[in-house]
Motif scaffolding. Structure first.
Motif: not given
Length: 75
Positions: A27-46
């Motif tokens: 079951q889909k619980i949550d989603s984040f808006e589509k965002i343009s990310y640059s190359s590299g490592v990205h941290n997301i907080q939920w």
């Protein structure tokens, strides 16, 4: 107390990524808006205040990038 889970992903080239979180029965619980990310490592907080302890699956989907990871939430 605010509960949060942090996860990260690494992309080689700039891409528009959607992030969707599912519970262990699909079951889909949550989603984040589509965002343009640059190359590299990205941290997301939920924010996990409104969810139960359990196993969740995080899907990262872009035009040039796809990954998934398992996330264990313990409260």
């Amino acid at each position: 107390v605010n509960s949060a889970a942090t996860f990260n992903f690494k992309i080689e080239k700039q891409d528009v990524i959607s992030i969707t979180i599912f519970n262990s029965i699909g079951q889909k619980i949550d989603s984040f808006e589509k965002i343009s990310y640059s190359s590299g490592v990205h941290n997301i907080q939920w924010n996990t205040d409104l969810i139960s302890s359990g196993i969740y699956f995080v899907i990262f989907n872009g035009t040039k990038y796809y990954a998934n990871t398992k996330l264990l939430v313990i409260k």
